[in-house]
Scaffold this motif. Structure first.
Motif, short mmCIF file in Angstrom:
data_model
loop_
_atom_site.label_atom_id
_atom_site.label_comp_id
_atom_site.label_asym_id
_atom_site.label_seq_id
_atom_site.Cartn_x
_atom_site.Cartn_y
_atom_site.Cartn_z
N ALA A 9 20.28 41.44 28.47
CA ALA A 9 21.36 41.67 29.28
C ALA A 9 21.79 40.55 30.21
CB ALA A 9 21.01 42.82 30.39
N GLY A 10 20.79 39.58 30.08
CA GLY A 10 20.96 38.14 31.12
C GLY A 10 21.01 38.41 32.37
N CYS A 11 20.55 39.74 32.96
CA CYS A 11 20.11 39.66 34.24
C CYS A 11 19.30 41.05 34.57
CB CYS A 11 21.55 40.42 34.77
SG CYS A 11 22.46 41.78 34.22
N PHE A 12 18.79 41.27 35.99
CA PHE A 12 17.93 42.43 35.97
C PHE A 12 18.79 43.87 35.93
CE2 PHE A 12 14.33 40.95 39.04
CZ PHE A 12 14.01 40.28 38.02
N ILE A 13 18.14 44.47 34.94
CA ILE A 13 18.59 45.85 34.93
C ILE A 13 17.79 46.95 35.78
CG2 ILE A 13 19.63 45.47 32.48
CD1 ILE A 13 17.28 46.66 31.35
#
Length: 292
Positions: free
Chosen positions: A133-137
């Motif tokens: 995702a390229g970020c925190f989920i």
């Protein structure tokens, strides 16, 4: 394969990995857990979409990840590369970590600290999907579940974490740990602090000369430290094994009667308390203190 640290050996037997169950039983388990979580913290469980969105976009600079020593070496290497790509720091103690990554339940110091501090215990798939995702989920979907150990011990990781966040296990308790306990006094004291308890280096004069035993005092000891506990037993204190805290952290409940020590060495009558003399092998009455 990595050699577990001394602390890990003190606390942790070898556990089996997660064994996935049938879909129907998993659904029933999820429904049961959801009901318990709703009772514990309805406002947080029933979060709205805005809360979910804010979690996904939270500042990665504030995150710090601690890895379980029971993860495979290649998994840890891959996870560390993901941290570097995301610009997230690795933690080296649970006190500095925001998340603990583990793929199975092992009763180590780090695992117990993560649970009792209410910090997310997530599987390695969480970071894998964060990388995609390229970020925190949202980590709540990746909370580590070891269904075999949860059934064996009688706990739910989700419920224990929620309970620890809502009410720390030793909040408002003063805890005296005697010197010969195993795991060590140092390890047990660190767990007391992580559980929001106040560790005592010694039982002070104010406690020993006061009337009765303070209700907020917990004494954790072992068979080898009976002599050290005798003055407290004379005052009517209860003494408990280390399992009161070790197992209590996992289930987020203190089972006092199950883990009491020296019950066979104290007798209480209507007018007197009797303590077993280890040298003579017989019970002797505890001298009554003169009234002030």
């Amino acid at each position: 394969m990595k050699t577990p640290s001394k602390v890990v050996n003190e606390l942790s037997p070898t556990f089996s990995p997660v064994n996935p169950s049938k879909g129907s039983s998993r659904s029933l388990l999820k429904a049961s857990v959801a009901r318990e979580l709703l009772k514990l913290d309805p406002e947080n469980v029933l979060s709205n979409q805005q809360k979910k969105d804010s979690r996904r976009g939270k500042d990665k600079a504030n995150a710090s990840i601690l890895f379980s020593q029971h993860l495979d070496d290649d998994v840890i290497k891959r996870q560390k590369k993901i941290l570097a790509r995301l610009g997230v720091c690795e933690a080296f103690s649970m006190a500095d970590a925001t998340h603990f990554v583990a793929d199975r339940f092992c009763r180590t110091k780090n695992m117990l600290q993560a649970i009792t501090m209410g910090k997310p215990v997530v599987t390695s798939m969480w970071l894998e999907n964060c990388a995609q995702a390229g970020c925190f989920i949202d980590e709540r979907k990746y909370i580590m579940r070891d269904e075999k150990k949860e059934k064996e011990i009688g706990f739910s990781m989700l419920i224990s974490l929620a309970s620890a966040c809502k009410h720390p296990l030793l909040l408002g308790k003063r805890v005296f740990v005697t010197s010969n306990v195993k795991p060590s006094q140092v390890v047990m004291t660190s767990l007391v602090k992580s559980s929001s308890g106040q560790p005592l280096e010694r039982v002070g004069r104010s406690i020993m000369e006061g009337k009765g035993v303070p209700p907020d005092l917990l004494v954790i000891s072992c068979e080898e430290d009976y002599e050290a506990c005798a003055p407290l037993l004379e005052k009517g204190a209860s003494v408990f094994s280390v399992e009161l805290l070790l197992n209590g952290i996992v289930i987020q409940k203190l089972e006092y009667e199950r883990h009491r020590l020296f019950m066979d060495r104290v007798k209480q009558t209507r007018s007197s308390r009797w303590l077993k003399d280890t040298v003579q092998g017989r019970f002797v009455p505890v001298p009554k203190r003169p009234r002030a």
